[in-house]
Structures are given as structure tokens and as C-alpha cells.
Design a protein around this motif. Structure first.
Motif, short mmCIF file in Angstrom:
data_model
loop_
_atom_site.label_atom_id
_atom_site.label_comp_id
_atom_site.label_asym_id
_atom_site.label_seq_id
_atom_site.Cartn_x
_atom_site.Cartn_y
_atom_site.Cartn_z
N GLY A 1 -16.03 26.46 -19.36
CA GLY A 1 -16.70 25.62 -18.36
C GLY A 1 -16.85 24.19 -18.84
N ILE A 2 -17.25 24.01 -20.10
CA ILE A 2 -17.43 22.66 -20.66
C ILE A 2 -16.08 21.96 -20.83
N LEU A 3 -15.07 22.69 -21.30
CA LEU A 3 -13.73 22.09 -21.44
C LEU A 3 -13.25 21.53 -20.10
N LYS A 4 -13.44 22.32 -19.05
CA LYS A 4 -12.98 21.90 -17.72
C LYS A 4 -13.82 20.72 -17.20
N GLU A 5 -15.13 20.85 -17.40
CA GLU A 5 -16.05 19.80 -16.93
C GLU A 5 -15.75 18.45 -17.62
N GLN A 6 -15.31 18.51 -18.88
CA GLN A 6 -15.01 17.29 -19.63
C GLN A 6 -13.57 16.80 -19.38
N GLY A 7 -12.84 17.51 -18.56
CA GLY A 7 -11.48 17.08 -18.22
C GLY A 7 -10.48 17.26 -19.35
N ILE A 8 -10.68 18.29 -20.16
CA ILE A 8 -9.77 18.55 -21.27
C ILE A 8 -8.52 19.25 -20.75
N GLY A 9 -7.36 18.66 -21.04
CA GLY A 9 -6.10 19.24 -20.54
C GLY A 9 -5.40 20.13 -21.55
N LEU B 1 -11.36 39.17 -19.24
CA LEU B 1 -10.09 38.78 -18.62
C LEU B 1 -10.32 37.74 -17.52
N SER B 2 -11.40 37.91 -16.74
CA SER B 2 -11.67 36.95 -15.64
C SER B 2 -11.91 35.55 -16.21
N VAL B 3 -12.53 35.46 -17.39
CA VAL B 3 -12.79 34.17 -18.02
C VAL B 3 -11.48 33.60 -18.58
N ALA B 4 -10.66 34.48 -19.17
CA ALA B 4 -9.34 34.03 -19.66
C ALA B 4 -8.53 33.44 -18.51
N MET B 5 -8.62 34.05 -17.33
CA MET B 5 -7.87 33.56 -16.17
C MET B 5 -8.32 32.14 -15.78
N GLU B 6 -9.61 31.84 -15.94
CA GLU B 6 -10.09 30.47 -15.69
C GLU B 6 -9.42 29.50 -16.65
N GLY B 7 -9.32 29.92 -17.92
CA GLY B 7 -8.66 29.08 -18.91
C GLY B 7 -7.18 28.90 -18.61
N GLN C 1 -5.76 28.97 -15.67
CA GLN C 1 -5.62 28.05 -14.52
C GLN C 1 -5.77 26.60 -14.95
N ALA C 2 -6.55 26.37 -16.03
CA ALA C 2 -6.72 25.01 -16.54
C ALA C 2 -5.58 24.59 -17.47
N GLY C 3 -4.65 25.54 -17.75
CA GLY C 3 -3.50 25.23 -18.58
C GLY C 3 -3.70 25.45 -20.07
N TYR C 4 -4.76 26.17 -20.45
CA TYR C 4 -5.07 26.34 -21.86
C TYR C 4 -4.21 27.45 -22.48
N TYR C 5 -4.16 27.43 -23.81
CA TYR C 5 -3.42 28.42 -24.59
C TYR C 5 -4.40 29.33 -25.35
#
Length: 270
Positions: free
Chosen positions: A154-162, A173-179, A181-185
């Protein structure tokens, strides 16, 4: 196995390697590991990891960061404070040309480290400050998220981290899916082969978003034995087995993922 590996998260500057670093490096290279993305936990480690990158140029790719838990290897482990971060801030600038990422940073809400709201809030303040530094330096982040995966992402996304690596990810798994969608590894150390819940995550996360790590000297196949970067082959074999694909495909894709995630590696190790 053909191809070469990038260990995307290890602690080659840890005291556990002080006595036989030459031997560890030799075995690392023999295992086909071409780059060690080496993170820090405390400000006192920064000079050491930079020094190792000069001794082993093209192999050790340094990351600088302040971990959410301080006092590793001692009896007095505790939640991070802003005072722990302060001596590090000028060093991020001093070594901006040398480092490939900011890390290891993140959140650790394990109850015995952060039993109170105040400690969790201070961890988040330290994390946010380091995310600001990563944006200022245009660097990816190497992230720890124990018992705090949802808040961390949530904080990574809120801070605009790509660009972020969620190392040793153990969230839902549901939390991993959020990551995703944000393009994280996501990266997984050898110890995951002992954990069935992690196999479900590995199955569902596309290979194009997976990196290999050892987290050495911790999280090896035997928790009583020091882990080393050479054990990255075990992570590779396990991911290949879980996904039902050849290890060579895992090597090739995870190495390409690492080079995308940490663009400065192209200058360092290739």
C-alpha cells in the motif's frame, strides 16, 4: 544448468562471511552466479558493502538501506527509529553513483519487534523517507515485508514507486496480486522449498515477475547451517519444479527480470 544467475538479495557484507569471503566468492562464481545484489541492514554496514564492490568489481552490486529491525546478530533486536536513519542519509548521496538500489528497507510488524502502534508508525516513517530517497536518486527498492505485506505494498503504491523487489515474500496471494498489478517483482530464497504455502504463491506469480535470491547468510536449506550465494541453484530448481518448467527457463527469465528491475546491473556485470 546452463546460463548465469543474479542473486537479487543477499548480505555479502555480513560478519558471518568475514573469515572466508574469498572461498565464498569462489564457490559463488563456480555455481554460475555472476552478480550479487548485496543489501545492508544498518548504517554501520554501508562502507563495508561499498568496499566489497571495489574489491570484487562486476560481481558485488551494492544496495544501501536501513532495515525495519535493528541490532541483527545481537540479543537486542528492536524496531527501527528515525535516529537509526539519520547517519545514513548523507551516505546515500555520497555513494549514489555506486549503488544499484535502496535496500533492505520495508516493514516488520512481527509482534516481538513492533508490539505498539508507535513503533509501527515510526517504521513507516523510516520506510517512507527511504522511498523518497529512492525517487530522488531514481533507483529501485529492495523490500522486506514480514507480517506487513498489505501495508508495505500500500505504501509503495501510495508513494508512486514503480520498481520494487518484494524479497522472501510470504503475504497472501490477494496481496501479491496487488503488487503484480503495480509491476513489482517477487524473490524467493532456498528456504521456501520447506514451505507449502509458498509453493502456491510461486505457482500463481508469473515467471516474468520472479527473481532469485538467497538472503544469505540466512534462509538456506538448513536453518542451522550458514547459507551462501552458491545455493541460488536450489531456489532455481524448486521454482522450476513447482511451475513444471525446465530450470534453464527459470535462469534465463529471472536473470532478464533482474536486469530490468536493476538497470544499473547492465553496467556492472555484463
Amino acid at each position: 544448468m546452463d546460463g548465469w544467475f543474479v542473486d537479487c538479495h543477499c548480505h555479502i557484507s555480513a560478519h558471518e562471511f568475514d573469515k572466508d569471503i574469498e572461498d565464498v566468492i569462489k564457490k559463488t562464481k563456480e555455481a554460475g552466479v555472476k552478480i550479487l545484489v548485496s543489501v545492508t541492514e544498518e548504517a554501520s554496514e554501508f562502507e563495508r558493502v561499498i568496499q566489497l564492490s571495489k574489491i570484487y568489481p562486476g560481481l558485488v552490486a551494492p544496495c544501501l538501506g536501513i532495515h525495519p529491525v535493528q541490532g541483527f546478530g545481537s540479543q537486542h533486536q528492536r524496531s527501527v527509529t528515525m535516529q537509526d536513519l539519520e547517519p545514513a542519509i548523507p551516505l546515500f548521496q555520497r555513494y549514489r553513483e555506486d549503488i544499484v538500489a535502496i535496500g533492505e528497507i520495508g516493514l516488520d510488524f512481527t509482534p516481538w519487534y513492533a508490539p505498539h502502534t508507535q513503533q509501527r508508525e515510526e517504521q513507516q516513517a523510516v520506510f517512507r523517507k527511504q522511498l523518497e530517497i529512492s525517487k530522488d536518486l531514481d533507483l529501485p527498492v529492495n523490500v522486506h515485508s514480514r507480517s506487513a505485506a498489505k501495508v508495505t505494498i500500500g505504501i509503495l503504491k501510495e508513494q508512486g514507486i514503480g520498481s520494487a523487489l518484494l524479497h522472501n515474500f510470504a503475504g497472501r496471494l490477494s496481496v501479491a496480486m496487488e503488487g503484480l498489478q503495480a509491476g513489482y517483482y517477487f524473490s524467493f530464497p532456498p528456504a521456501v522449498s520447506q514451505n507449502e504455502q509458498r509453493a502456491l504463491l510461486i505457482k500463481q506469480i508469473p515467471l516474468e515477475h520472479i527473481c532469485l535470491e538467497t538472503d544469505s547468510p540466512a534462509l538456506g536449506p538448513d536453518k542451522h547451517v550458514r547459507n551462501e550465494p552458491k545455493n541460488i541453484t536450489l531456489s532455481c530448481e524448486y521454482i522450476a519444479q513447482v511451475k513444471g518448467i525446465p530450470p534453464e527457463r527459470v535462469i534465463e527469465t529471472t536473470t532478464q527480470n533482474a536486469l530490468k528491475l536493476f538497470p544499473k546491473l547492465k553496467k556492472i556485470g555484463t
